[in-house]
Scaffold this active site. Sequence first.
Site, PDB file in Angstrom:
ATOM      1  N   LYS A 173       0.853  -1.194   0.000  1.00  0.00           N
ATOM      2  CA  LYS A 173       0.000   0.000   0.000  1.00  0.00           C
ATOM      3  C   LYS A 173       0.884   1.238   0.000  1.00  0.00           C
ATOM      4  O   LYS A 173       1.476   1.612   1.012  1.00  0.00           O
ATOM      5  CB  LYS A 173      -0.931   0.036   1.219  1.00  0.00           C
ATOM      6  CG  LYS A 173      -2.061   1.031   0.974  1.00  0.00           C
ATOM      7  CD  LYS A 173      -2.431   1.916   2.126  1.00  0.00           C
ATOM      8  CE  LYS A 173      -1.525   2.955   2.633  1.00  0.00           C
ATOM      9  NZ  LYS A 173      -1.459   4.209   1.873  1.00  0.00           N
ATOM     10  N   GLY A 227       7.636   5.195   7.604  1.00  0.00           N
ATOM     11  CA  GLY A 227       6.876   6.433   7.731  1.00  0.00           C
ATOM     12  C   GLY A 227       7.149   7.093   9.069  1.00  0.00           C
ATOM     13  O   GLY A 227       8.222   6.916   9.662  1.00  0.00           O
ATOM     14  N   GLU A 249      10.516   1.470   9.953  1.00  0.00           N
ATOM     15  CA  GLU A 249      11.592   2.381   9.518  1.00  0.00           C
ATOM     16  C   GLU A 249      11.040   3.787   9.690  1.00  0.00           C
ATOM     17  O   GLU A 249      10.184   4.215   8.902  1.00  0.00           O
ATOM     18  CB  GLU A 249      11.938   2.142   8.048  1.00  0.00           C
ATOM     19  CG  GLU A 249      12.703   0.868   7.785  1.00  0.00           C
ATOM     20  CD  GLU A 249      14.163   0.951   8.195  1.00  0.00           C
ATOM     21  OE1 GLU A 249      14.654   2.060   8.452  1.00  0.00           O
ATOM     22  OE2 GLU A 249      14.797  -0.104   8.272  1.00  0.00           O
ATOM     23  N   CYS A 283      14.853  10.585   5.374  1.00  0.00           N
ATOM     24  CA  CYS A 283      14.965  10.182   6.782  1.00  0.00           C
ATOM     25  C   CYS A 283      16.416  10.290   7.248  1.00  0.00           C
ATOM     26  O   CYS A 283      16.684  10.471   8.426  1.00  0.00           O
ATOM     27  CB  CYS A 283      14.457   8.764   6.957  1.00  0.00           C
ATOM     28  SG  CYS A 283      15.315   7.593   5.884  1.00  0.00           S
ATOM     29  N   GLU A 384      11.613  16.440  13.693  1.00  0.00           N
ATOM     30  CA  GLU A 384      11.893  16.161  12.284  1.00  0.00           C
ATOM     31  C   GLU A 384      11.058  17.101  11.416  1.00  0.00           C
ATOM     32  O   GLU A 384       9.829  17.045  11.437  1.00  0.00           O
ATOM     33  CB  GLU A 384      11.570  14.706  11.945  1.00  0.00           C
ATOM     34  CG  GLU A 384      12.043  14.324  10.551  1.00  0.00           C
ATOM     35  CD  GLU A 384      11.618  12.923  10.135  1.00  0.00           C
ATOM     36  OE1 GLU A 384      10.475  12.532  10.430  1.00  0.00           O
ATOM     37  OE2 GLU A 384      12.439  12.237   9.492  1.00  0.00           O
TER      38      GLU A 384
HETATM   39  P1  NAD Z   1       3.292   8.672   7.178  1.00  0.00           P
HETATM   40  O1  NAD Z   1       3.515   7.936   8.438  1.00  0.00           O
HETATM   41  O2  NAD Z   1       2.399   9.842   7.194  1.00  0.00           O
HETATM   42  O3  NAD Z   1       2.691   7.707   6.050  1.00  0.00           O
HETATM   43  C1  NAD Z   1       3.355   6.529   5.665  1.00  0.00           C
HETATM   44  C2  NAD Z   1       2.343   5.511   5.163  1.00  0.00           C
HETATM   45  O4  NAD Z   1       1.481   5.147   6.239  1.00  0.00           O
HETATM   46  C3  NAD Z   1       1.431   6.016   4.040  1.00  0.00           C
HETATM   47  O5  NAD Z   1       1.262   4.980   3.105  1.00  0.00           O
HETATM   48  C4  NAD Z   1       0.120   6.294   4.767  1.00  0.00           C
HETATM   49  O6  NAD Z   1      -1.016   6.186   3.950  1.00  0.00           O
HETATM   50  C5  NAD Z   1       0.131   5.191   5.809  1.00  0.00           C
HETATM   51  N1  NAD Z   1      -0.710   5.430   6.978  1.00  0.00           N
HETATM   52  C6  NAD Z   1      -1.029   6.623   7.546  1.00  0.00           C
HETATM   53  N2  NAD Z   1      -1.816   6.424   8.630  1.00  0.00           N
HETATM   54  C7  NAD Z   1      -2.000   5.084   8.743  1.00  0.00           C
HETATM   55  C8  NAD Z   1      -2.701   4.257   9.670  1.00  0.00           C
HETATM   56  N3  NAD Z   1      -3.377   4.774  10.699  1.00  0.00           N
HETATM   57  N4  NAD Z   1      -2.661   2.914   9.491  1.00  0.00           N
HETATM   58  C9  NAD Z   1      -1.960   2.372   8.465  1.00  0.00           C
HETATM   59  N5  NAD Z   1      -1.289   3.113   7.547  1.00  0.00           N
HETATM   60  C10 NAD Z   1      -1.289   4.447   7.693  1.00  0.00           C
HETATM   61  O7  NAD Z   1       4.742   9.033   6.642  1.00  0.00           O
HETATM   62  P2  NAD Z   1       5.102   9.941   5.390  1.00  0.00           P
HETATM   63  O8  NAD Z   1       4.770  11.346   5.736  1.00  0.00           O
HETATM   64  O9  NAD Z   1       4.538   9.326   4.159  1.00  0.00           O
HETATM   65  O10 NAD Z   1       6.685   9.751   5.311  1.00  0.00           O
HETATM   66  C11 NAD Z   1       7.596  10.558   5.981  1.00  0.00           C
HETATM   67  C12 NAD Z   1       8.194   9.832   7.169  1.00  0.00           C
HETATM   68  O11 NAD Z   1       8.805   8.612   6.736  1.00  0.00           O
HETATM   69  C13 NAD Z   1       9.298  10.630   7.823  1.00  0.00           C
HETATM   70  O12 NAD Z   1       9.178  10.549   9.203  1.00  0.00           O
HETATM   71  C14 NAD Z   1      10.565   9.907   7.355  1.00  0.00           C
HETATM   72  O13 NAD Z   1      11.680  10.094   8.193  1.00  0.00           O
HETATM   73  C15 NAD Z   1      10.106   8.501   7.313  1.00  0.00           C
HETATM   74  N6  NAD Z   1      10.965   7.674   6.463  1.00  0.00           N
HETATM   75  C16 NAD Z   1      11.806   6.778   7.057  1.00  0.00           C
HETATM   76  C17 NAD Z   1      12.663   6.000   6.278  1.00  0.00           C
HETATM   77  C18 NAD Z   1      13.578   4.986   6.901  1.00  0.00           C
HETATM   78  O14 NAD Z   1      14.130   4.152   6.179  1.00  0.00           O
HETATM   79  N7  NAD Z   1      13.792   4.999   8.215  1.00  0.00           N
HETATM   80  C19 NAD Z   1      12.666   6.142   4.887  1.00  0.00           C
HETATM   81  C20 NAD Z   1      11.795   7.069   4.319  1.00  0.00           C
HETATM   82  C21 NAD Z   1      10.947   7.829   5.124  1.00  0.00           C
END
Ligand code: NAD
Length: 490
Positions: A173, A227, A249, A283, A384
């Site tokens: 997803k 995320g 992650e 990230c 962040e």
């Molecule tokens: P986010 O948490 O808002 O969303 C990530 C995913 O989660 C999306 O697909 C979203 O639709 C889904 N989601 C949201 N709420 C949900 C729920 N209640 N249940 C299930 N799924 C849900 O993150 P974002 O804004 O898309 O990404 C940015 C974040 O990702 C930053 O914090 C960044 O540091 C992190 N990130 C980490 C890495 C790593 O490898 N550590 C890599 C890339 C990004």
Amino acid sequence: MVEYPNLFIGGEWVAPRDGGLLESIDPATGKPWASVAFGGPADIDRAVEAARKAFGSWSRKPGHERAALLRRFADLYEKTAPDLARLETRDNGRAFRESRADVGSHVTGYHWYASLADKFSGRTIPIDDQVHAFTTRRPIGVVGAITPWNVPLMAALWKLGPALATGCTVVLKPAEQTPVTSLELGKLFAQAGFPPGVVNIVPGWGKGGAGERLAAHPDVNKVAFTGEGATAKAILRTGGDTLKRFTFELGGKAPHIIFADANLDQALNAATGSAWALCGQSCALGSRVLVQRPIYQRVVDEFVRRSARVRVGAPLLETTHMGPQAHAEQLAKTLDYVAIGKRDGAELVAGGKRLTEGELACGYFIAPTVFANVSNQMRVAREEIFGPVAALIPFDDEDEALAIANDSHYGLTAGLWTQDVGRALRVSSRIEAGMIWVNTYRYIRWSTPYGGVKASGWGRENGVESLDAYLDTHTTIISKTGQFADPFAN
Ligand code: NAD
């Protein structure tokens, strides 16, 4: 407008049952550029059913056959990589030159995971003459892969690679802001000849939608999530009831430490490069630049000088260094933090404003931003931002650098620059981060485990260690004698 009217479920392209069509916005123009199928909970249910059905024969397929399919997929990926990179740039605004390098590198990633598909095994455990004990490693089952908008294809690879190599099946997803390239993967998996249901792709909303259902689904054995920390906690709350496994992650607030004895030119290349890579939406961003006092002002001046050289503009242009923020909320968030930094007393020395000249008018562009004289207690140093904002923090000595570096609830990545080998070893061994770079930065390979400590995550992606999260260990003990004494004989 490009149209993606269907979800990829059970090897077929099907219309959403309880979702619909949603427009994906081009962040460079603020206008819709694609119309994309969004699935709801009922679509997740049928995707999980398809993945469960496929699991039996996929998990029993010999590793070398799974590897061959992954290699075929990698070859197709290689042919289409420039197009995928262009689509990714349309969807999330990352400068094409970055997308092209990133997406091009995924080919070796898929080949690397293919090479592992027949390399994992259990072990024999010596106990005594009575029994023979051994372990086997079996794929965990159906994996729910939930990915973010900043690196949709990379985050997908980091999950699909180990899942498919070990014999798991997947429901992917992607983030609601950037669903397009993940759907493109469906075409390649079909073309490569993957059995129906091994990979299913369902874009959709997170909270209250497809993401939440995937996390909660009782027939999903593991969620692999990239995320925000707050989302990870929500996923734990909804998915915890089923006692499925999780890998997370999450975000970071990396310290990038420059000691006075560093090769300054190289350190500045890395520090500015990593502060503004991916339009600041990585990230691994070196967002807290810790600089030893004797060279502090020089580093501030160089950051300012180099920020003026960054070409911000239309992300598909070859000449563009930095595109827009990926979506309107992220732009607003980054600008909010600029205001917060100023209010908290940090000195804004470069950028800090939205760029709206000419063709940038409707996009989500922001200038590379530098705050000087930042204290680690300020919010721009603790939270962040996920935008192109560098916070330059002075320090006196090694102990102070370490104290500042570790005074963060995050612990994903860290960097340090010094020519003193002893210091490199001392400091790197005490930094609280899952990935530590010395005299380099953002050097990421499939073979090296990546992931966070503290609030930056659970588990590791990449490296042979990444397979552990997709495998269960089963122990078998066989008696060599077949004798079992009667416990009630006397
Ligand atoms: P986010 O948490 O808002 O969303 C990530 C995913 O989660 C999306 O697909 C979203 O639709 C889904 N989601 C949201 N709420 C949900 C729920 N209640 N249940 C299930 N799924 C849900 O993150 P974002 O804004 O898309 O990404 C940015 C974040 O990702 C930053 O914090 C960044 O540091 C992190 N990130 C980490 C890495 C790593 O490898 N550590 C890599 C890339 C990004």
